[in-house]
Structure formats: C-alpha cells, structure tokens
Design a protein around this motif. Sequence first.
Motif, PDB file in Angstrom:
ATOM      1  N   GLN A 140     180.450  17.710  48.865  1.00 25.36           N
ATOM      2  CA  GLN A 140     179.912  16.551  49.569  1.00 25.36           C
ATOM      3  C   GLN A 140     180.098  16.678  51.082  1.00 25.36           C
ATOM      4  O   GLN A 140     181.086  17.238  51.557  1.00 25.36           O
ATOM      5  N   SER A 188     175.172  15.436  48.619  1.00 26.73           N
ATOM      6  CA  SER A 188     175.533  16.765  48.126  1.00 26.73           C
ATOM      7  C   SER A 188     175.113  17.791  49.176  1.00 26.73           C
ATOM      8  O   SER A 188     173.946  17.820  49.589  1.00 26.73           O
ATOM      9  N   ASN A 189     176.039  18.636  49.595  1.00 26.74           N
ATOM     10  CA  ASN A 189     175.740  19.689  50.557  1.00 26.74           C
ATOM     11  C   ASN A 189     174.657  20.618  50.013  1.00 26.74           C
ATOM     12  O   ASN A 189     173.711  20.968  50.719  1.00 26.74           O
ATOM     13  N   THR A 200     178.854  14.203  54.850  1.00 31.64           N
ATOM     14  CA  THR A 200     178.230  12.970  55.296  1.00 31.64           C
ATOM     15  C   THR A 200     177.195  13.301  56.359  1.00 31.64           C
ATOM     16  O   THR A 200     177.337  14.275  57.103  1.00 31.64           O
ATOM     17  N   LEU A 210     186.276  13.801  50.887  1.00 29.44           N
ATOM     18  CA  LEU A 210     185.122  13.964  50.007  1.00 29.44           C
ATOM     19  C   LEU A 210     185.351  15.065  48.978  1.00 29.44           C
ATOM     20  O   LEU A 210     186.226  15.921  49.139  1.00 29.44           O
ATOM     21  N   GLU A 211     184.508  15.058  47.939  1.00 30.66           N
ATOM     22  CA  GLU A 211     184.512  16.143  46.953  1.00 30.66           C
ATOM     23  C   GLU A 211     184.059  17.431  47.640  1.00 30.66           C
ATOM     24  O   GLU A 211     183.376  17.384  48.668  1.00 30.66           O
ATOM     25  N   ILE A 220     176.928   9.669  52.207  1.00 32.69           N
ATOM     26  CA  ILE A 220     177.514  10.803  51.478  1.00 32.69           C
ATOM     27  C   ILE A 220     176.421  11.478  50.657  1.00 32.69           C
ATOM     28  O   ILE A 220     175.717  10.814  49.883  1.00 32.69           O
ATOM     29  N   ARG A 234     177.358   5.023  48.434  1.00 35.66           N
ATOM     30  CA  ARG A 234     177.592   6.250  49.194  1.00 35.66           C
ATOM     31  C   ARG A 234     177.496   6.033  50.705  1.00 35.66           C
ATOM     32  O   ARG A 234     177.518   6.991  51.464  1.00 35.66           O
ATOM     33  N   THR A 291     186.965  10.340  57.388  1.00 36.19           N
ATOM     34  CA  THR A 291     186.694  10.330  55.943  1.00 36.19           C
ATOM     35  C   THR A 291     186.221  11.647  55.336  1.00 36.19           C
ATOM     36  O   THR A 291     186.396  11.849  54.133  1.00 36.19           O
ATOM     37  N   ASP A 292     185.622  12.540  56.103  1.00 32.77           N
ATOM     38  CA  ASP A 292     185.013  13.714  55.478  1.00 32.77           C
ATOM     39  C   ASP A 292     186.012  14.583  54.722  1.00 32.77           C
ATOM     40  O   ASP A 292     185.661  15.202  53.728  1.00 32.77           O
ATOM     41  N   HIS A 293     187.254  14.617  55.158  1.00 32.30           N
ATOM     42  CA  HIS A 293     188.260  15.433  54.462  1.00 32.30           C
ATOM     43  C   HIS A 293     188.627  14.851  53.089  1.00 32.30           C
ATOM     44  O   HIS A 293     189.270  15.520  52.282  1.00 32.30           O
TER      45      HIS A 293
END
Length: 137
Positions: free
Chosen positions: A50, A109-110, A52, A46-47, A107, A83, A42-44
Amino acid sequence: MKTSKIHGVGSTQLANHWGGDAGALASPMMIIFIEMTCMSITDHLLEPDQITVGYRFNINHLAPTPPEWKVRVDAELIDIEGRMMTYRIEVHDAAGKIADGTHTRFIVSNTRFHERMQGRIAAAGVLENAPTQAAAA
C-alpha cells in the motif's frame, strides 16, 4: 497522530523559478512539503503493497516566505474514512503562519496504481498515433 517537519526554501522552491514573478515560496512547492509531512505520519503503518496518493488539497497560502528561510509544516491526522485520511495543516516561517487548511490522502495498492498508470500510457500511445478527424476527412 501529528508531526512537524522543517523544510528549507531554496532557489528551486521559489515561484520565479517556475515561471512566476514572485521571488517567494511557490504554492506547489509548499504543497509538496505538506504531502511529505503527511506521509511521514501514516505511510509507515500501511501494508507492504500500500501507498498513499494525494487526493484533495484545501490549502490557504496566506503570506510569502523569502528565499533561504525555513518553513515548519505541522500536520495532524484528523479523520479516517475508509481508505481516505484527512490531515489538518498549518505552515509557519520565522515571521508567523503562512498557510493553513486540510489535505486528504487516499490509500491504494502500489501494484494496481502502477498497472493503471501503464494502462494509461498504453492508451495515450494508441490515441497519439490515431489519425485526426481532419486527416480522415
């Protein structure tokens, strides 16, 4: 959505490398394999800002895996609530199933994640230099 990933079990993944006595795949290393596999699902999607992070692990480690073997992590996304994303997990080696359970990722925000981490580092530095109660008495 689901995937399978193969991971090798080298000497640094063994419990006795981390202070245990068992010369088999260490549970924390297996959890790292699980996290890597779940992120690949799923990570690919994300915005851009973002990521996880691991939130919950409900993993049963059922059998030992010897050194130099490979393990296959099977992960399937089974629930999305806000999230939080939950995955069903099975891990197998050449002799059969060695683990099962669920893993939940959150999820975030980085940018905010790293800002929060820096705040914790700064707070710990202040606490680290604060006088102890014994010294103040």
